[in-house]
Design a protein around this motif. Structure first.
Motif, mmCIF file in Angstrom:
data_model
loop_
_atom_site.group_PDB
_atom_site.id
_atom_site.type_symbol
_atom_site.label_atom_id
_atom_site.label_comp_id
_atom_site.label_asym_id
_atom_site.label_seq_id
_atom_site.Cartn_x
_atom_site.Cartn_y
_atom_site.Cartn_z
ATOM 1 N N LYS A 491 0.835 -1.206 0.000
ATOM 2 C CA LYS A 491 0.000 0.000 0.000
ATOM 3 C C LYS A 491 0.872 1.259 0.000
ATOM 4 O O LYS A 491 0.584 2.226 -0.722
ATOM 5 N N ASN A 492 1.942 1.239 0.780
ATOM 6 C CA ASN A 492 2.839 2.399 0.830
ATOM 7 C C ASN A 492 3.521 2.647 -0.512
ATOM 8 O O ASN A 492 3.653 3.794 -0.959
ATOM 9 N N LEU A 493 3.942 1.578 -1.175
ATOM 10 C CA LEU A 493 4.584 1.724 -2.478
ATOM 11 C C LEU A 493 3.603 2.247 -3.521
ATOM 12 O O LEU A 493 3.978 3.035 -4.397
ATOM 13 N N ASP A 494 2.356 1.840 -3.431
ATOM 14 C CA ASP A 494 1.335 2.351 -4.348
ATOM 15 C C ASP A 494 1.133 3.854 -4.147
ATOM 16 O O ASP A 494 0.946 4.610 -5.114
ATOM 17 N N THR A 495 1.184 4.283 -2.881
ATOM 18 C CA THR A 495 1.025 5.717 -2.586
ATOM 19 C C THR A 495 2.167 6.526 -3.205
ATOM 20 O O THR A 495 1.946 7.571 -3.838
ATOM 21 N N VAL A 496 3.408 6.043 -3.023
ATOM 22 C CA VAL A 496 4.560 6.747 -3.588
ATOM 23 C C VAL A 496 4.511 6.715 -5.109
ATOM 24 O O VAL A 496 4.828 7.705 -5.784
ATOM 25 N N ARG A 497 4.091 5.598 -5.672
ATOM 26 C CA ARG A 497 4.023 5.467 -7.138
ATOM 27 C C ARG A 497 3.019 6.443 -7.731
ATOM 28 O O ARG A 497 3.237 7.006 -8.809
ATOM 29 N N ALA A 498 1.910 6.663 -7.041
ATOM 30 C CA ALA A 498 0.904 7.605 -7.547
ATOM 31 C C ALA A 498 1.469 9.011 -7.618
ATOM 32 O O ALA A 498 1.215 9.752 -8.583
ATOM 33 N N VAL A 499 2.259 9.405 -6.628
ATOM 34 C CA VAL A 499 2.869 10.733 -6.664
ATOM 35 C C VAL A 499 3.977 10.783 -7.709
ATOM 36 O O VAL A 499 4.149 11.782 -8.415
ATOM 37 N N TRP A 500 4.739 9.708 -7.838
ATOM 38 C CA TRP A 500 5.833 9.645 -8.816
ATOM 39 C C TRP A 500 5.314 9.817 -10.239
ATOM 40 O O TRP A 500 5.973 10.438 -11.085
ATOM 41 N N SER A 501 4.141 9.261 -10.511
ATOM 42 C CA SER A 501 3.584 9.329 -11.869
ATOM 43 C C SER A 501 3.257 10.753 -12.286
ATOM 44 O O SER A 501 3.130 11.044 -13.475
ATOM 45 N N THR A 502 3.141 11.683 -11.336
ATOM 46 C CA THR A 502 2.884 13.080 -11.687
ATOM 47 C C THR A 502 4.148 13.800 -12.141
ATOM 48 O O THR A 502 4.078 14.927 -12.625
ATOM 49 N N GLY A 503 5.312 13.180 -11.951
ATOM 50 C CA GLY A 503 6.573 13.782 -12.364
ATOM 51 C C GLY A 503 7.226 14.638 -11.303
ATOM 52 O O GLY A 503 8.280 15.235 -11.555
ATOM 53 N N ASP A 504 6.647 14.719 -10.117
ATOM 54 C CA ASP A 504 7.209 15.527 -9.033
ATOM 55 C C ASP A 504 8.079 14.618 -8.163
ATOM 56 O O ASP A 504 7.589 13.940 -7.250
ATOM 57 N N ILE A 505 9.370 14.612 -8.431
ATOM 58 C CA ILE A 505 10.286 13.718 -7.725
ATOM 59 C C ILE A 505 10.404 14.118 -6.253
ATOM 60 O O ILE A 505 10.385 13.274 -5.355
ATOM 61 N N LYS A 506 10.509 15.423 -5.994
ATOM 62 C CA LYS A 506 10.681 15.899 -4.623
ATOM 63 C C LYS A 506 9.490 15.501 -3.751
ATOM 64 O O LYS A 506 9.656 15.021 -2.624
ATOM 65 N N THR A 507 8.268 15.660 -4.263
ATOM 66 C CA THR A 507 7.079 15.326 -3.480
ATOM 67 C C THR A 507 6.988 13.820 -3.236
ATOM 68 O O THR A 507 6.574 13.380 -2.157
ATOM 69 N N SER A 508 7.387 13.023 -4.236
ATOM 70 C CA SER A 508 7.342 11.572 -4.061
ATOM 71 C C SER A 508 8.330 11.122 -2.994
ATOM 72 O O SER A 508 8.036 10.226 -2.190
ATOM 73 N N VAL A 509 9.506 11.747 -2.946
ATOM 74 C CA VAL A 509 10.480 11.418 -1.898
ATOM 75 C C VAL A 509 9.950 11.862 -0.536
ATOM 76 O O VAL A 509 10.090 11.145 0.466
#
Length: 639
Positions: A491-509
């Motif tokens: 579930k945590n990886l899915d959450t990070v992946r959803a933010v990563w798909s927007t192209g915002d690397i800083k927010t995903s980290v």
């Protein structure tokens, strides 16, 4: 009663035809004194075992004569530089090319491996010195200052300095962490052929074609003493392992010198001509010399050589006043000692690569290197003995090899030597019990789990036999908990992946850090580390606190990821951070500059905190010790 056999002090061991054409360079393995590498005009690098007639391996790939060769300390990597300016590094255990390094504009005159990290220094006829990172396949620093060819390079025992000798009659000392020259040592009146660091003290020796050897104090940066009157140009010098004296390979002789005051302890006649390299093993000094296509090896029994004590009457010192002929005290250190990382292992540990992708970066250029370069194994038996040992056998050339037997003083004398008791067998080191301090990334069984916990208890005669339901209950103990852990991580990886798909690397980290699960941070950093262009200064402020946690983890994979990320940050941003912090304040209001300055201050504070941790772990052995020592060098400018 039989007359005892009187053996020689120095003798010729063997002579081989090393190449189809002239030999242009050679080097001895300093750790074993049993491995010899030769470079020839036939563009090949050949490897030999001392006192064996057949070539072990022949390395091809260079298209011009090989001018310089060098083995690393564990004798598992070899680097060779050619007349065209190209440098090639081979992995001897894998029997294949590891790296091709291009950048010099003239022939390579000198090479040396860094004692700890995977770095190589090269000196060329183009007067430049370059420091190469083998893993990154790139030039880290370029040092300029010599006006003629650089003939010799040596790293200091602690890996912080690099000494260079050149045809411009000078010796220079370079600070690797600052990337600049520390000092220049003039005084020689001819080309300087060789330099050598004292194994313990801040002392440097240099030998020149002007037939002198000079000793330099590396604290005061001044000459300590000068030995004159060598019978020919000085091309090879070597300190005794305990630092009590210096050996000089002269024309047809070996001379043993002290330096405070300058004096000659002993002179041993050895008909080796112009000796090219020296090594010490089992109280024997091994010397090698070459002429045309032939290479000869010689042995000097150091137990019969005067290395300390009263000065011998040698022509070099015969004219000096008697007050200088004193008794030396080699146990007293007169200057600072190198601060080398301590290690719990007596042998150097080679960095093992988990995969082929770690050993070599995939590229068309690497594929071409592999096609053009080959390692032809000429003697499979010797190769397997030296480079492909079984786990229960120590590497060969052996660390505790038997000394070469000395021939009798009179070759016509015949006598039988008394039988000697065989040496005691090496006792294997005990394997420590309990869990390891670092849990390895690759293992065959779980750490901390016992098979007995998942099996029915051993049947006791008084105990009733377990039914199937009870056995299954014990086997499934903890299964539900593990499912919950894995479901939460997914579930945590899915959450990070959803933010990563927007192209915002800083927010995903930021989201990965907010989850407070290091395993998710490691998974994300492993992706970011593959593309250095994704790294930005604001990303460093978020990642650095997590790196500090990873470096203290007990999991090997976490430590590896933390080291990789920290190295990327240091290489890409540390110069920028130091420059911005050192810059004078700007005039007026510049919001973007103030924000950048704030980020740099934050990163610098975090790096200072991590530097203490890195320094404390730089004494580890194996993969982690090598990685932390390399990081410690990169962070030296923070002190």
């Amino acid at each position: 009663m039989a007359t005892p056999v009187v053996t020689k002090t120095a003798w010729k061991l063997q002579e081989i035809v090393a190449h189809a054409s002239n030999v242009s360079s050679l080097v001895l393995g300093k750790a074993s004194g049993r491995l010899l590498a030769t470079g020839g005009d036939d563009c090949r690098v050949n490897l030999w075992s001392i006192n064996k007639p057949n070539c072990i391996m022949s390395l091809t790939g260079h298209t011009s004569p090989v001018e310089s060769v060098r083995l690393n300390t564990p004798e598992e990597l070899i680097v060779a530089g050619s007349q065209s300016g190209s440098i090639r590094v081979w992995d001897l255990e894998a029997a294949k090319i590891l790296r091709t390094l291009m950048g010099h504009k003239a022939n390579i005159c000198s090479l040396d491996f860094h004692p700890y990290g995977e770095f190589v220094a090269s000196g060329s006829q183009d007067t430049n010195i370059k420091l190469w990172d083998i893993r990154r396949k790139g030039c880290v620093f370029r040092y300029r200052g010599h006006s003629q060819a650089v003939r010799c390079l040596r790293f200091s025992p602690d890996g912080k300095w690099l000494a260079s000798a050149a045809d411009d009659h000078t010796v220079k000392l370079w600070d690797l962490t600052a990337g600049k020259m520390m000092s220049e040592f003039p005084g020689h009146t001819g080309p300087v052929n060789v330099v050598e660091f004292h194994p313990n003290e801040y002392l440097l020796a240099s030998g020149s074609s002007d037939r002198t050897i000079r000793f330099w104090d590396l604290e005061k940066f001044q000459v300590v003493s000068c030995i004159e009157g060598e019978p020919g140009p000085v091309r090879s010098v070597l300190f005794n392992p305990d630092g009590c004296c210096l050996y000089s390979g002269c024309q047809d002789s070996l001379r043993v010198y002290g330096w405070e005051p300058e004096r000659c302890f002993d002179v041993v006649l050895v008909n080796w001509g112009k000796v090219a390299d020296l090594a010490i093993c089992n109280d024997q000094l091994i010397g090698v010399a070459f002429s045309q296509s032939n290479v000869s090896s010689y042995v000097v029994d150091l137990t019969r050589v005067t290395r300390t004590g009263t000065v011998t009457q040698d022509p070099v010192q015969a004219s000096q006043p008697p007050t200088q002929q004193q008794t030396s005290n080699p146990g007293v250190s007169l200057r600072r000692i190198y601060e080398r990382p301590s290690t719990t292992c007596s042998k150097p540990q080679r960095v093992k690569h988990n995969s082929e992708s770690e050993r070599r970066s995939p590229s068309s250029e690497d594929d071409r290197d592999e096609r053009e370069s080959r390692a032809e194994i000429q003697n499979a038996e010797d190769y397997n003995e030296i480079f492909q040992p079984k786990n229960s056998i120590s590497r060969t050339p052996p660390r505790k090899s038997e000394p070469f037997p000395a021939p009798p003083e009179d070759d016509t004398a015949t006598a039988k030597e008394a039988s000697k008791p065989s040496p005691a067998m090496d006792v294997p080191l005990p394997v420590p019990n309990g869990e390891p301090a670092i849990i390895p990334a690759t293992r065959n069984e779980p750490i901390g789990l016992k098979a007995s916990d998942f099996l029915p208890a051993v049947k006791v005669p008084q105990q009733a036999e377990l039914v199937d339901e009870d056995a299954m209950s014990q086997i499934r103990k903890g299964h539900d908990t593990m499912c919950v852990v894995l479901t939460s991580r997914h579930k945590n990886l899915d959450t990070v992946r959803a933010v990563w798909s927007t192209g915002d690397i800083k927010t995903s980290v930021d989201s990965a850090v907010a989850i407070n699960d290091l395993s998710v941070v490691v998974d994300l950093l492993n992706i970011v580390n593959q593309k250095a262009s994704l790294w930005k200064l604001d990303l460093c402020t978020t990642v650095l606190p997590q790196i500090e946690k990873l470096l203290q983890s007990k999991y090997e994979s976490y430590v590896q990821t933390g080291c990789t990320s920290l190295k990327l940050i240091l290489q890409r941003f540390l110069p920028l951070i130091t420059d911005i912090l050192a810059a004078p304040p700007s005039v007026g209001v510049d919001i973007s500059r103030e924000e950048r300055l704030h980020k740099c201050r934050l990163c610098f504070k975090q790096l200072k905190s991590i530097s203490g941790l890195v320094k404390s772990k730089s004494g580890l052995s194996g993969r982690h010790g090598s990685a932390f020592r390399e990081l410690h060098l990169l962070m030296a400018s923070l002190d």
